[in-house]
Design a protein around this motif. Structure first.
Motif, PDB file in Angstrom:
ATOM      1  N   ALA A  60     105.216 -19.048   5.282  1.00  0.00           N
ATOM      2  CA  ALA A  60     103.945 -19.777   5.226  1.00  0.00           C
ATOM      3  C   ALA A  60     103.716 -20.314   3.817  1.00  0.00           C
ATOM      4  O   ALA A  60     104.192 -19.752   2.819  1.00  0.00           O
ATOM      5  CB  ALA A  60     102.793 -18.867   5.637  1.00  0.00           C
ATOM      6  N   ASN A  62     101.260 -23.651   1.433  1.00  0.00           N
ATOM      7  CA  ASN A  62     100.346 -24.789   1.431  1.00  0.00           C
ATOM      8  C   ASN A  62     101.034 -26.098   1.044  1.00  0.00           C
ATOM      9  O   ASN A  62     100.508 -27.186   1.308  1.00  0.00           O
ATOM     10  CB  ASN A  62      99.174 -24.526   0.479  1.00  0.00           C
ATOM     11  CG  ASN A  62      98.280 -23.406   0.973  1.00  0.00           C
ATOM     12  OD1 ASN A  62      97.939 -23.377   2.163  1.00  0.00           O
ATOM     13  ND2 ASN A  62      97.923 -22.486   0.092  1.00  0.00           N
ATOM     14  N   THR A 102      98.257 -25.553  10.378  1.00  0.00           N
ATOM     15  CA  THR A 102      97.140 -24.751  10.888  1.00  0.00           C
ATOM     16  C   THR A 102      95.806 -25.487  10.803  1.00  0.00           C
ATOM     17  O   THR A 102      94.863 -25.156  11.531  1.00  0.00           O
ATOM     18  CB  THR A 102      97.037 -23.421  10.117  1.00  0.00           C
ATOM     19  OG1 THR A 102      96.819 -23.689   8.738  1.00  0.00           O
ATOM     20  CG2 THR A 102      98.303 -22.604  10.301  1.00  0.00           C
ATOM     21  N   ASP A 103      95.704 -26.492   9.927  1.00  0.00           N
ATOM     22  CA  ASP A 103      94.451 -27.242   9.840  1.00  0.00           C
ATOM     23  C   ASP A 103      94.171 -27.991  11.137  1.00  0.00           C
ATOM     24  O   ASP A 103      93.012 -28.277  11.463  1.00  0.00           O
ATOM     25  CB  ASP A 103      94.508 -28.254   8.685  1.00  0.00           C
ATOM     26  CG  ASP A 103      94.274 -27.591   7.335  1.00  0.00           C
ATOM     27  OD1 ASP A 103      94.028 -26.361   7.329  1.00  0.00           O
ATOM     28  OD2 ASP A 103      94.353 -28.289   6.308  1.00  0.00           O
ATOM     29  N   LEU A 106      92.385 -25.429  13.892  1.00  0.00           N
ATOM     30  CA  LEU A 106      91.208 -24.647  13.508  1.00  0.00           C
ATOM     31  C   LEU A 106      90.257 -24.474  14.691  1.00  0.00           C
ATOM     32  O   LEU A 106      89.996 -25.405  15.443  1.00  0.00           O
ATOM     33  CB  LEU A 106      90.472 -25.337  12.356  1.00  0.00           C
ATOM     34  CG  LEU A 106      91.161 -25.292  10.980  1.00  0.00           C
ATOM     35  CD1 LEU A 106      90.323 -26.054   9.974  1.00  0.00           C
ATOM     36  CD2 LEU A 106      91.353 -23.848  10.534  1.00  0.00           C
ATOM     37  N   GLU A 110      87.149 -21.711  11.128  1.00  0.00           N
ATOM     38  CA  GLU A 110      87.764 -20.640  10.350  1.00  0.00           C
ATOM     39  C   GLU A 110      88.924 -21.187   9.515  1.00  0.00           C
ATOM     40  O   GLU A 110      89.850 -21.800  10.045  1.00  0.00           O
ATOM     41  CB  GLU A 110      88.273 -19.542  11.280  1.00  0.00           C
ATOM     42  CG  GLU A 110      88.901 -18.369  10.548  1.00  0.00           C
ATOM     43  CD  GLU A 110      89.429 -17.319  11.506  1.00  0.00           C
ATOM     44  OE1 GLU A 110      90.083 -16.375  11.040  1.00  0.00           O
ATOM     45  OE2 GLU A 110      89.199 -17.464  12.723  1.00  0.00           O
ATOM     46  N   LYS A 111      88.908 -20.933   8.236  1.00  0.00           N
ATOM     47  CA  LYS A 111      89.943 -21.412   7.322  1.00  0.00           C
ATOM     48  C   LYS A 111      91.029 -20.347   7.190  1.00  0.00           C
ATOM     49  O   LYS A 111      90.744 -19.181   6.930  1.00  0.00           O
ATOM     50  CB  LYS A 111      89.347 -21.709   5.934  1.00  0.00           C
ATOM     51  CG  LYS A 111      90.327 -22.342   4.960  1.00  0.00           C
ATOM     52  CD  LYS A 111      90.695 -23.757   5.359  1.00  0.00           C
ATOM     53  CE  LYS A 111      91.578 -24.403   4.301  1.00  0.00           C
ATOM     54  NZ  LYS A 111      91.988 -25.777   4.677  1.00  0.00           N
ATOM     55  N   ARG A 112      92.273 -20.744   7.373  1.00  0.00           N
ATOM     56  CA  ARG A 112      93.389 -19.817   7.257  1.00  0.00           C
ATOM     57  C   ARG A 112      93.939 -19.850   5.832  1.00  0.00           C
ATOM     58  O   ARG A 112      93.833 -20.862   5.128  1.00  0.00           O
ATOM     59  CB  ARG A 112      94.474 -20.177   8.272  1.00  0.00           C
ATOM     60  CG  ARG A 112      93.959 -20.093   9.713  1.00  0.00           C
ATOM     61  CD  ARG A 112      95.063 -20.321  10.720  1.00  0.00           C
ATOM     62  NE  ARG A 112      94.536 -20.292  12.074  1.00  0.00           N
ATOM     63  CZ  ARG A 112      95.294 -20.421  13.169  1.00  0.00           C
ATOM     64  NH1 ARG A 112      96.600 -20.606  13.058  1.00  0.00           N
ATOM     65  NH2 ARG A 112      94.745 -20.378  14.369  1.00  0.00           N
ATOM     66  N   PRO A 113      94.564 -18.714   5.409  1.00  0.00           N
ATOM     67  CA  PRO A 113      95.032 -18.632   4.015  1.00  0.00           C
ATOM     68  C   PRO A 113      96.148 -19.616   3.689  1.00  0.00           C
ATOM     69  O   PRO A 113      96.273 -20.043   2.537  1.00  0.00           O
ATOM     70  CB  PRO A 113      95.524 -17.181   3.888  1.00  0.00           C
ATOM     71  CG  PRO A 113      95.772 -16.732   5.302  1.00  0.00           C
ATOM     72  CD  PRO A 113      94.763 -17.455   6.134  1.00  0.00           C
ATOM     73  N   TYR A 114      96.976 -19.968   4.667  1.00  0.00           N
ATOM     74  CA  TYR A 114      98.058 -20.925   4.442  1.00  0.00           C
ATOM     75  C   TYR A 114      97.958 -22.053   5.450  1.00  0.00           C
ATOM     76  O   TYR A 114      97.683 -21.832   6.633  1.00  0.00           O
ATOM     77  CB  TYR A 114      99.423 -20.246   4.565  1.00  0.00           C
ATOM     78  CG  TYR A 114      99.663 -19.191   3.519  1.00  0.00           C
ATOM     79  CD1 TYR A 114      99.985 -19.544   2.219  1.00  0.00           C
ATOM     80  CD2 TYR A 114      99.572 -17.840   3.840  1.00  0.00           C
ATOM     81  CE1 TYR A 114     100.213 -18.571   1.247  1.00  0.00           C
ATOM     82  CE2 TYR A 114      99.795 -16.866   2.885  1.00  0.00           C
ATOM     83  CZ  TYR A 114     100.119 -17.237   1.592  1.00  0.00           C
ATOM     84  OH  TYR A 114     100.333 -16.282   0.644  1.00  0.00           O
ATOM     85  N   ARG A 115      98.204 -23.261   4.965  1.00  0.00           N
ATOM     86  CA  ARG A 115      98.076 -24.411   5.864  1.00  0.00           C
ATOM     87  C   ARG A 115      99.284 -24.540   6.794  1.00  0.00           C
ATOM     88  O   ARG A 115      99.122 -24.844   7.976  1.00  0.00           O
ATOM     89  CB  ARG A 115      97.928 -25.703   5.041  1.00  0.00           C
ATOM     90  CG  ARG A 115      97.869 -26.939   5.939  1.00  0.00           C
ATOM     91  CD  ARG A 115      97.563 -28.200   5.162  1.00  0.00           C
ATOM     92  NE  ARG A 115      97.570 -29.361   6.064  1.00  0.00           N
ATOM     93  CZ  ARG A 115      97.292 -30.602   5.683  1.00  0.00           C
ATOM     94  NH1 ARG A 115      96.978 -30.854   4.415  1.00  0.00           N
ATOM     95  NH2 ARG A 115      97.317 -31.593   6.558  1.00  0.00           N
TER      96      ARG A 115
END
Length: 233
Positions: A60, A62, A102-103, A106, A110-115
């Motif tokens: 994972a 960004n 992951t963006d 959504l 909820e925002k995930r730690p890695y995109r």
């Protein structure tokens, strides 16, 4: 007068002979209708002779470009690890990494730690089951290189198979038939009869299953034959 008596005797004997033949035929048919149906079982435990091992790991990040570089380096390290442990190039297949943004997935804001999350699958398909199983025990060596396998996904489960069924079929059919005959002989003895010839016989379908859920590399092969025997006095 004597000619008539002679003719009558001949006719009577002919009728008697025909009756005896008819009686014998009826008794023969009756005996032939006496049958016993038995089943014979044969089972064997055999070692799997082919394995498919999907090796799955996830990464994972960004930065998509940086993530791609990490995946490339770790995939190369994994391939080198397999080759150094005796896995041939023809036994290894690689799929393109599956990368999820992951963006775009959504839910509820909820925002995930890695995109980006990359799933990498490298598959080993080999006839050398013992070699591959031994290699599975050495997965910990890859942790030092930051490669942690992802387990538990049913889509990527290990599969063991047995492909040499034709080699053991004749012996197993013979064993099942002998077991069926032994059961028929016991029945004939208990019923004070003699076992005759086979009237009909059918071979059941072979089944190959895991011996149990903890040892999928050991298979249980099973077949049942059904045999119908004539019984005689």
């Amino acid at each position: 007068m004597q000619n008539r008596i002679r003719e009558s005797v001949i006719i009577a004997l002919a009728i008697l002979g025909f009756g005896l033949l008819l009686y014998a035929a009826m008794m023969h048919v009756k005996d032939r209708d006496r049958v016993v149906v038995v089943r014979g079982l044969a089972e064997r435990e055999v070692a799997a002779d082919f394995v498919i091992w999907p090796i799955v790991y996830k990464e994972a990040g960004n930065d998509l470009a940086a993530l791609y570089d990490v995946v490339q380096n770790k995939t190369a390290a994994l391939e080198k690890f397999l080759q150094e442990n005796g896995v041939e190039n023809g036994e290894i297949s690689k799929a393109a990494p599956d990368i999820v943004d992951t963006d775009s997935e959504l839910y509820g804001g909820e925002k995930r730690p890695y995109r980006y999350v990359a799933t990498v699958v490298m598959t080993v398909a080999s006839k050398n089951v013992d070699k591959v199983r031994a290699l599975m025990e050495k997965q910990g060596e890859l942790l030092k290189q930051g490669i942690a396998f992802s387990e538990g996904d049913y889509r990527y489960r290990k599969v063991y198979s047995f492909n040499a069924l034709n080699e053991i079929k004749p012996a197993m059919i013979d064993e099942a038939t002998q077991n069926a005959r032994a059961a028929a002989q016991k029945f004939a003895k208990d019923s004070e009869s003699k076992l005759g010839k086979i009237k009909t016989a059918s071979q059941g379908q072979f089944s190959v299953e895991d011996r149990d859920e903890n040892t999928p590399h050991i298979k249980k092969v099973r077949v049942v034959t059904s045999v119908q025997y004539f019984l005689e006095d």
